[in-house]
Motif scaffolding. Structure first.
Motif, PDB file in Angstrom:
ATOM      1  N   UNK A  59       0.812  -1.217   0.000  1.00  0.00           N
ATOM      2  CA  UNK A  59       0.000   0.000   0.000  1.00  0.00           C
ATOM      3  C   UNK A  59       0.847   1.269   0.000  1.00  0.00           C
ATOM      4  N   UNK A  60       1.901   1.289   0.792  1.00  0.00           N
ATOM      5  CA  UNK A  60       2.697   2.507   0.945  1.00  0.00           C
ATOM      6  C   UNK A  60       3.782   2.667  -0.112  1.00  0.00           C
ATOM      7  N   UNK A  61       4.363   1.552  -0.557  1.00  0.00           N
ATOM      8  CA  UNK A  61       5.532   1.630  -1.429  1.00  0.00           C
ATOM      9  C   UNK A  61       5.334   1.006  -2.799  1.00  0.00           C
ATOM     10  N   UNK A  62       4.139   0.486  -3.062  1.00  0.00           N
ATOM     11  CA  UNK A  62       3.866  -0.101  -4.371  1.00  0.00           C
ATOM     12  C   UNK A  62       4.547  -1.435  -4.618  1.00  0.00           C
ATOM     13  N   UNK A  63       4.948  -2.119  -3.548  1.00  0.00           N
ATOM     14  CA  UNK A  63       5.566  -3.440  -3.718  1.00  0.00           C
ATOM     15  C   UNK A  63       4.582  -4.382  -4.402  1.00  0.00           C
ATOM     16  N   UNK A  64       5.115  -5.391  -5.070  1.00  0.00           N
ATOM     17  CA  UNK A  64       4.260  -6.368  -5.736  1.00  0.00           C
ATOM     18  C   UNK A  64       3.618  -7.271  -4.681  1.00  0.00           C
ATOM     19  N   UNK A  65       2.300  -7.451  -4.799  1.00  0.00           N
ATOM     20  CA  UNK A  65       1.590  -8.269  -3.811  1.00  0.00           C
ATOM     21  C   UNK A  65       1.990  -9.735  -3.938  1.00  0.00           C
ATOM     22  N   UNK A  66       2.120 -10.396  -2.777  1.00  0.00           N
ATOM     23  CA  UNK A  66       2.466 -11.822  -2.753  1.00  0.00           C
ATOM     24  C   UNK A  66       1.278 -12.675  -3.178  1.00  0.00           C
ATOM     25  N   UNK A  67       0.091 -12.246  -2.795  1.00  0.00           N
ATOM     26  CA  UNK A  67      -1.129 -12.989  -3.091  1.00  0.00           C
ATOM     27  C   UNK A  67      -2.162 -12.004  -3.617  1.00  0.00           C
ATOM     28  N   UNK A  68      -2.796 -12.360  -4.726  1.00  0.00           N
ATOM     29  CA  UNK A  68      -3.784 -11.464  -5.308  1.00  0.00           C
ATOM     30  C   UNK A  68      -5.159 -11.717  -4.709  1.00  0.00           C
ATOM     31  N   UNK A  69      -6.050 -10.793  -4.920  1.00  0.00           N
ATOM     32  CA  UNK A  69      -7.433 -10.965  -4.503  1.00  0.00           C
ATOM     33  C   UNK A  69      -8.079 -12.151  -5.193  1.00  0.00           C
ATOM     34  N   UNK A  70      -7.694 -12.393  -6.447  1.00  0.00           N
ATOM     35  CA  UNK A  70      -8.239 -13.538  -7.191  1.00  0.00           C
ATOM     36  C   UNK A  70      -7.858 -14.860  -6.520  1.00  0.00           C
ATOM     37  N   UNK A  71      -6.638 -14.933  -6.004  1.00  0.00           N
ATOM     38  CA  UNK A  71      -6.216 -16.142  -5.288  1.00  0.00           C
ATOM     39  C   UNK A  71      -7.017 -16.312  -4.004  1.00  0.00           C
ATOM     40  N   UNK A  72      -7.202 -15.224  -3.280  1.00  0.00           N
ATOM     41  CA  UNK A  72      -7.985 -15.275  -2.049  1.00  0.00           C
ATOM     42  C   UNK A  72      -9.432 -15.670  -2.307  1.00  0.00           C
ATOM     43  N   UNK A  73      -9.942 -15.268  -3.446  1.00  0.00           N
ATOM     44  CA  UNK A  73     -11.330 -15.587  -3.791  1.00  0.00           C
ATOM     45  C   UNK A  73     -11.554 -17.094  -3.911  1.00  0.00           C
ATOM     46  N   UNK A  74     -10.543 -17.834  -4.365  1.00  0.00           N
ATOM     47  CA  UNK A  74     -10.668 -19.288  -4.487  1.00  0.00           C
ATOM     48  C   UNK A  74     -11.018 -19.912  -3.132  1.00  0.00           C
ATOM     49  N   UNK A  75     -10.375 -19.438  -2.094  1.00  0.00           N
ATOM     50  CA  UNK A  75     -10.636 -19.949  -0.745  1.00  0.00           C
ATOM     51  C   UNK A  75     -12.055 -19.620  -0.317  1.00  0.00           C
ATOM     52  N   UNK A  76     -12.483 -18.398  -0.561  1.00  0.00           N
ATOM     53  CA  UNK A  76     -13.844 -17.983  -0.195  1.00  0.00           C
ATOM     54  C   UNK A  76     -14.872 -18.830  -0.946  1.00  0.00           C
ATOM     55  N   UNK A  77     -14.626 -19.112  -2.210  1.00  0.00           N
ATOM     56  CA  UNK A  77     -15.559 -19.923  -2.997  1.00  0.00           C
ATOM     57  C   UNK A  77     -15.678 -21.345  -2.434  1.00  0.00           C
ATOM     58  N   UNK A  78     -14.571 -21.921  -1.992  1.00  0.00           N
ATOM     59  CA  UNK A  78     -14.612 -23.262  -1.398  1.00  0.00           C
ATOM     60  C   UNK A  78     -15.408 -23.232  -0.096  1.00  0.00           C
ATOM     61  N   UNK A  79     -15.179 -22.229   0.728  1.00  0.00           N
ATOM     62  CA  UNK A  79     -15.905 -22.114   2.000  1.00  0.00           C
ATOM     63  C   UNK A  79     -17.400 -21.930   1.740  1.00  0.00           C
ATOM     64  N   UNK A  80     -17.748 -21.074   0.791  1.00  0.00           N
ATOM     65  CA  UNK A  80     -19.164 -20.875   0.460  1.00  0.00           C
ATOM     66  C   UNK A  80     -19.795 -22.151  -0.082  1.00  0.00           C
ATOM     67  N   UNK A  81     -19.051 -22.900  -0.895  1.00  0.00           N
ATOM     68  CA  UNK A  81     -19.575 -24.164  -1.419  1.00  0.00           C
ATOM     69  C   UNK A  81     -19.772 -25.170  -0.300  1.00  0.00           C
ATOM     70  N   UNK A  82     -18.890 -25.176   0.683  1.00  0.00           N
ATOM     71  CA  UNK A  82     -19.041 -26.083   1.824  1.00  0.00           C
ATOM     72  C   UNK A  82     -20.290 -25.749   2.615  1.00  0.00           C
ATOM     73  N   UNK A  83     -20.501 -24.471   2.908  1.00  0.00           N
ATOM     74  CA  UNK A  83     -21.715 -24.064   3.639  1.00  0.00           C
ATOM     75  C   UNK A  83     -22.975 -24.405   2.847  1.00  0.00           C
ATOM     76  N   UNK A  84     -22.944 -24.175   1.551  1.00  0.00           N
ATOM     77  CA  UNK A  84     -24.103 -24.483   0.711  1.00  0.00           C
ATOM     78  C   UNK A  84     -24.390 -25.977   0.723  1.00  0.00           C
TER      79      UNK A  84
END
Length: 154
Positions: free
Chosen positions: A123-148
């Motif tokens: 955020x402060x220095x423009x470093x390249x992110x280690x993990x993208x939001x798209x990668x994080x979304x995969x985890x959320x999708x699995x959790x949502x599928x489990x609850x469903x």
């Protein structure tokens, strides 16, 4: 979510999710126990078992990978101990693994502070992110599928 993230990261893309959950002993509005089965696009199978009914406190977190050419089990309070590391052939990394375990009294281990520092650096220095939001979304999708799945099986 951290364990789901690790399983997805190690296993690859998930094809299907099946889950059972229950509120077995806690007087809460959510589940206190869940069992999740995963089928990966590679054909591999995985399972995640979570409960907050451990007495008298959190026992451990662990990930076990069983394969035809090796077995790895990482356990401890915060995935901080290599408990099993056996393969059919030796690899130079085998020696490094012997010294990687560490002691911690916290289920959070020592990884959060480094990650928070990285977020500030992005955020402060423009470093390249280690993990993208798209990668994080995969985890959320699995959790949502489990609850469903758990809801629909009731």
């Amino acid at each position: 979510s951290h364990y789901v993230d690790l399983v997805q990261w190690m296993g690859g893309a998930v094809e299907s999710v099946q889950a059972f959950s229950a509120t077995l002993a806690r007087r809460i509005e959510a589940e206190d126990t869940i069992v999740v089965n995963l089928r990966f696009k590679s054909g591999a199978l995985g399972s995640i078992n979570v409960t907050n009914l451990i007495y008298p406190k959190n026992l451990e977190g662990s990930i076990t990978v069983l394969g035809e050419k090796g077995t790895v089990r990482i356990g401890g309070v915060a995935l901080n101990k290599i408990e099993q590391w056996q393969f059919d052939t030796q690899h130079p990394m085998d020696e490094e693994v012997k010294n990687i375990s560490y002691e911690t009294g916290s289920v959070y281990g020592f990884g959060h502070l480094d990650f928070y520092r990285h977020c500030l650096d992005v955020l402060d220095n423009g470093a390249e992110e280690m993990v993208s939001g798209r990668e994080g979304r995969k985890t959320v999708e699995i959790i949502e599928a489990a609850y469903s799945s758990a809801r629909n099986q009731a």
